[in-house]
Design an enzyme around this catalytic site. Sequence first.
Site, mmCIF file in Angstrom:
data_model
loop_
_atom_site.group_PDB
_atom_site.id
_atom_site.type_symbol
_atom_site.label_atom_id
_atom_site.label_comp_id
_atom_site.label_asym_id
_atom_site.label_seq_id
_atom_site.Cartn_x
_atom_site.Cartn_y
_atom_site.Cartn_z
ATOM 1 N N ASP A 180 -2.464 135.259 -33.099
ATOM 2 C CA ASP A 180 -3.863 135.699 -33.079
ATOM 3 C C ASP A 180 -4.129 136.684 -34.219
ATOM 4 O O ASP A 180 -5.185 136.640 -34.853
ATOM 5 C CB ASP A 180 -4.183 136.356 -31.733
ATOM 6 N N ALA B 27 9.192 131.911 -37.148
ATOM 7 C CA ALA B 27 9.939 132.687 -38.136
ATOM 8 C C ALA B 27 10.021 131.996 -39.489
ATOM 9 O O ALA B 27 10.359 132.632 -40.496
ATOM 10 C CB ALA B 27 11.349 132.962 -37.610
ATOM 11 N N GLY C 14 7.449 130.661 -41.166
ATOM 12 C CA GLY C 14 6.285 130.921 -42.000
ATOM 13 C C GLY C 14 5.054 130.192 -41.529
ATOM 14 O O GLY C 14 4.950 129.819 -40.359
ATOM 15 N N SER D 137 1.119 127.745 -37.715
ATOM 16 C CA SER D 137 2.139 128.789 -37.571
ATOM 17 C C SER D 137 3.465 128.133 -37.212
ATOM 18 O O SER D 137 3.552 127.402 -36.225
ATOM 19 C CB SER D 137 1.743 129.785 -36.469
#
Length: 315
Positions: free
Chosen positions: A252, A223, A225, A220
């Site tokens: 999560d 913002a 992607g 992750s």
Amino acid sequence: MILTVTPNPSLDRTYEVQALKRGEVIRAETERMDPGGKGVNVSRAVAAAGRRTVAVLPLGGAPGALVAELLHAQGIEVAPVPVVGATRSNIALAEADGVLTKVNAPGPELSGPEQELLLDTVRSQSRDADWIACCGSLPRGLAPSWYADVVTRAHAGGARIALDTSGRALLEALRARPDVVKPNAEELAEAVARPLTTVGDALKAAEEVRSMGARAVLASLGADGQLLVSDDGAWFGSARVSAVRSNVGAGDASLAGFLIAGGTGPDALASAVAHGAAAVQLPGSVMPTPADLDPAAVTVTADIPVDRELREPAS
């Protein structure tokens, strides 16, 4: 069925206040209680998607009983491991300007018999599981190698393991070859001991984590992607988001979306991105339902923008 394992769950209390002023009496405008912990959030997201999930977690005292009650109310099957110590209670203070201050308690220390019972419960509950998601920090008493033991036992029983943890617990578990690990940018930078400033840096770090034992890496990047790197290839996914309300539990929700969609390949990455994007547009730690998802806003490509600078570089 998706089995989640949360070794250090919590009862999360969130208070909305106008402003946080040290040394003064602050009157909360609202109070909210939620079951907390990364694996718990994965189960909440799976249940919100209408899928079966079982949550394995050590629970003790009145806070533990309340966590179980709140989970049952959300349609989540709970496989509790009774412990002597009380489940930790975490406090979050949400100010009107969007600033969130959190106080996380350490949690109880698990005894030797409690640790073994936790492992036995994971084994007994995993027989019907398509995936086992092991998530979050380890409580006092559990060695950093505990997740590695879970991965080894799960593989011996034929189960697939998704792991979301960090630090030494992640490095120890990599030797047992988990099927997928889900670090964020900071955790990825910590694992390879160098800063990440571009998507290309994150891609190289994910490949290095795979060389350390992970069969796949779902990273992750906030913002910017998400990245998926596996034996089958590498893909980059992103989504249009109109407004961010809360990023609590978004990672999560992403992991839940990935596992719901099979846990492999670009379609699973697209599901992860859609769930994460939906989660950040919801208040607090609310998990998205299918109605909240916008698959048309998601883009997944094998043409990874390696030169793109991360909006939030990781050191």
